[in-house]
Enzyme design. Structure first.
Site, PDB file in Angstrom:
ATOM      1  N   GLN A   1     -15.584 -16.583  32.561  1.00  0.00           N
ATOM      2  CA  GLN A   1     -15.959 -17.037  31.131  1.00  0.00           C
ATOM      3  C   GLN A   1     -15.310 -15.973  30.082  1.00  0.00           C
ATOM      4  O   GLN A   1     -15.555 -16.245  29.074  1.00  0.00           O
ATOM      5  CB  GLN A   1     -17.599 -16.858  31.005  1.00  0.00           C
ATOM      6  CG  GLN A   1     -18.171 -18.254  31.923  1.00  0.00           C
ATOM      7  CD  GLN A   1     -17.707 -19.453  31.480  1.00  0.00           C
ATOM      8  OE1 GLN A   1     -17.377 -19.828  30.430  1.00  0.00           O
ATOM      9  NE2 GLN A   1     -17.863 -20.735  32.233  1.00  0.00           N
TER      10      GLN A   1
ATOM     11  N   THR B   1      -0.633 -22.779  52.101  1.00  0.00           N
ATOM     12  CA  THR B   1       0.439 -22.954  51.291  1.00  0.00           C
ATOM     13  C   THR B   1       0.093 -22.901  49.781  1.00  0.00           C
ATOM     14  O   THR B   1      -0.799 -23.432  49.398  1.00  0.00           O
ATOM     15  CB  THR B   1       0.844 -24.714  51.447  1.00  0.00           C
ATOM     16  OG1 THR B   1       1.268 -24.571  52.841  1.00  0.00           O
ATOM     17  CG2 THR B   1       2.116 -24.915  50.603  1.00  0.00           C
TER      18      THR B   1
ATOM     19  N   CYS C   1     -23.352 -26.583  36.403  1.00  0.00           N
ATOM     20  CA  CYS C   1     -23.609 -26.646  37.796  1.00  0.00           C
ATOM     21  C   CYS C   1     -25.095 -27.180  37.866  1.00  0.00           C
ATOM     22  O   CYS C   1     -25.601 -27.763  38.809  1.00  0.00           O
ATOM     23  CB  CYS C   1     -23.460 -25.565  38.630  1.00  0.00           C
ATOM     24  SG  CYS C   1     -22.062 -24.566  37.873  1.00  0.00           S
TER      25      CYS C   1
ATOM     26  N   ALA D   1     -12.540 -19.794  40.907  1.00  0.00           N
ATOM     27  CA  ALA D   1     -13.238 -18.430  40.873  1.00  0.00           C
ATOM     28  C   ALA D   1     -14.322 -18.382  42.160  1.00  0.00           C
ATOM     29  O   ALA D   1     -14.546 -17.306  42.616  1.00  0.00           O
ATOM     30  CB  ALA D   1     -14.040 -18.410  39.482  1.00  0.00           C
TER      31      ALA D   1
HETATM   32  N1  PLP Z   1     -18.042 -17.963  37.867  1.00  0.00           N
HETATM   33  C1  PLP Z   1     -18.534 -18.639  36.379  1.00  0.00           C
HETATM   34  C2  PLP Z   1     -19.263 -17.416  35.743  1.00  0.00           C
HETATM   35  C3  PLP Z   1     -18.594 -19.740  36.193  1.00  0.00           C
HETATM   36  O1  PLP Z   1     -18.884 -20.239  34.916  1.00  0.00           O
HETATM   37  C4  PLP Z   1     -17.913 -20.628  37.036  1.00  0.00           C
HETATM   38  C5  PLP Z   1     -17.703 -21.971  36.761  1.00  0.00           C
HETATM   39  O2  PLP Z   1     -18.633 -22.661  36.396  1.00  0.00           O
HETATM   40  C6  PLP Z   1     -17.371 -20.215  38.478  1.00  0.00           C
HETATM   41  C7  PLP Z   1     -17.726 -18.713  38.669  1.00  0.00           C
HETATM   42  C8  PLP Z   1     -16.785 -20.864  39.578  1.00  0.00           C
HETATM   43  O3  PLP Z   1     -15.478 -21.298  39.054  1.00  0.00           O
HETATM   44  P1  PLP Z   1     -14.590 -22.412  39.817  1.00  0.00           P
HETATM   45  O4  PLP Z   1     -14.946 -23.557  39.215  1.00  0.00           O
HETATM   46  O5  PLP Z   1     -13.172 -22.020  39.603  1.00  0.00           O
HETATM   47  O6  PLP Z   1     -14.957 -22.251  41.155  1.00  0.00           O
END
Ligand code: PLP
Length: 397
Positions: free
Chosen positions: A183, A244, A330, A75
């Site tokens: 989410q 790739t 995070c 994401a």
């Molecule tokens: N957006 C949201 C709301 C998330 O909870 C997260 C991951 O914690 C991300 C983006 C980032 O996702 P990814 O770990 O796939 O980069």
């Protein structure tokens, strides 16, 4: 069924790979290992075919067309590509970006980078449930707004934003609407067209797929979004995202999407009941506990609590056999309140903040066990923290 430790209640951080997903992926590591871009032999064709199958599965999950889905590493990358790509493609006279303060860092930091490049940015605040105010959004949107980035479900407090109304306001203002679905995909019924979403990011590891793979939806229908690539190399993914393709990962994301489409909404009903039962048991056993997030419009597996009279780290430390988070995945290493909790009001972050994230395999026995352990740990820590108790201990009593 008995309870085995440790108990995993951190499904917002990541989810385990569903065994059905793993089974679909395995051949693409060991026997069907072709490069999906190799058009000269069967290994390549079969890999390409598997990728296209997965693309259709992801598209079906969110009401998109397969041609509107590009695979990424997750994401974060999808969000970067959406926001940087739309900003660099540009629209004459439009240099204004709108977001909100409780977005994930992938959005907030990308928007800040664009601000340094000269874009004007509005960051909307939220109410005490974590929802943006639609009248405020309507007020800040103008003929210069290029893109609005508001998430579907928050990763810390689970609050759902009024996505349909946001889509409508963006459409009226002629602005693109990017929605972080990370989410939400997996349990929510999402139809990007009906919701007026133009760009959307999602990630396999939040919906029982593997880590390191995700997707970006880019509207190609009526109101197609002009988007330029932000990295360069081979022509994969229509030139939008070179490199790739991670074929096993993409196959896993596809299978996880198909499973989620089939059972996600049903699972959400059961998850909500389990989550509410956990909440009830905790508040029945403890005073001084407040819910963070929206009481009714919330991720069904999310329970984020502020607990008075204890230290956050001490509380997490007192529950070594329960995998919980003190905030977002995070921010869990940091002792200060997260930007999401701080946005809800000045007093929230003063208490200990704990996030429970229930998921597909969570059982009622596990949540009841965790509720009991949690009440016991908070009661014990509060007793130790009481001044009279400390003095008595200091006096050796
Ligand atoms: N957006 C949201 C709301 C998330 O909870 C997260 C991951 O914690 C991300 C983006 C980032 O996702 P990814 O770990 O796939 O980069």
């Amino acid at each position: 069924m008995g309870v085995t430790s440790p108990i995993y209640l951190d499904h917002h951080a990541t989810t385990p790979v569903d065994p059905r997903v793993l089974e679909r992926m395995l051949p693409f590591f060991v026997s069907e290992y072709g490069n999906a871009a190799s058009a000269s032999h069967g290994f390549g064709w079969r890999a390409a075919q598997a990728v296209e199958g997965a693309r259709a599965q992801v598209a079906a999950l969110i009401g998109a067309r397969p041609t509107e889905v590009a695979f990424t590493s997750g994401a974060s990358e999808a969000i970067n590509l959406a926001l940087l790509g739309v900003a660099r493609a540009g629209m004459p006279g439009r240099n204004h970006i709108v977001t909100q303060v409780t977005e994930h860092a992938a959005v907030l930091d990308t928007v800040s980078a664009l601000e340094r490049e000269g874009f004007r940015v509005t960051r909307l605040g939220v109410d005490e449930a974590g929802r943006i105010r639609l009248d405020e959004l309507a007020r800040v949107l103008d003929a210069h707004t290029l893109v609005v980035s508001i998430m579907f479900a928050n990763n810390e407090i689970g609050t759902l934003q009024p996505v349909r109304e946001i889509g409508r306001l963006c459409r009226t203002a002629g602005a693109h609407f990017h929605c972080d679905l990370t989410q939400a995909a997996g349990w929510a019924s999402v139809d990007v067209d009906a919701l007026g979403i133009d760009l959307a990011a999602l990630s396999a590891h939040k919906l029982y797929g593997p880590k390191g793979v995700g997707a970006l939806y880019v509207r190609r229908r009526r109101g197609a979004v002009p988007l330029v690539p932000v990295s360069f190399g081979g022509g994969q993914e229509g030139g939008l995202r070179p490199g790739t393709l991670n074929v096993p990962g993409i196959v896993g994301l596809g299978e996880a999407s198909a499973i989620a489409r089939d059972q996600g909404p049903r699972e959400a009903v059961a998850l909500r009941q389990l989550r509410d039962r956990l909440h009830r048991r905790i508040v029945e056993g403890l005073p001084g506990v407040r819910l963070n997030g929206c009481p009714d419009r919330r991720h069904p597996g999310n329970l984020n609590l502020s607990v008075d009279g204890v230290h956050g780290e001490a509380l997490i430390g007192a529950l070594p056999d329960v995998a919980l988070s003190g905030g977002s995945a995070c921010a869990s290493a940091s002792a200060s309140p997260s930007h999401v909790i701080a946005a809800l009001g000045p007093d929230r972050g003063r208490a200990a903040v704990v996030r429970f994230g229930l998921g597909r395999s969570t059982t009622v026995e596990e949540t009841d066990d965790v509720a009991g352990r949690f009440v016991e740990a908070v009661t014990r820590l509060r007793a130790v923290a009481r001044p009279g108790h400390r003095e008595a201990r200091a006096a050796g009593l």
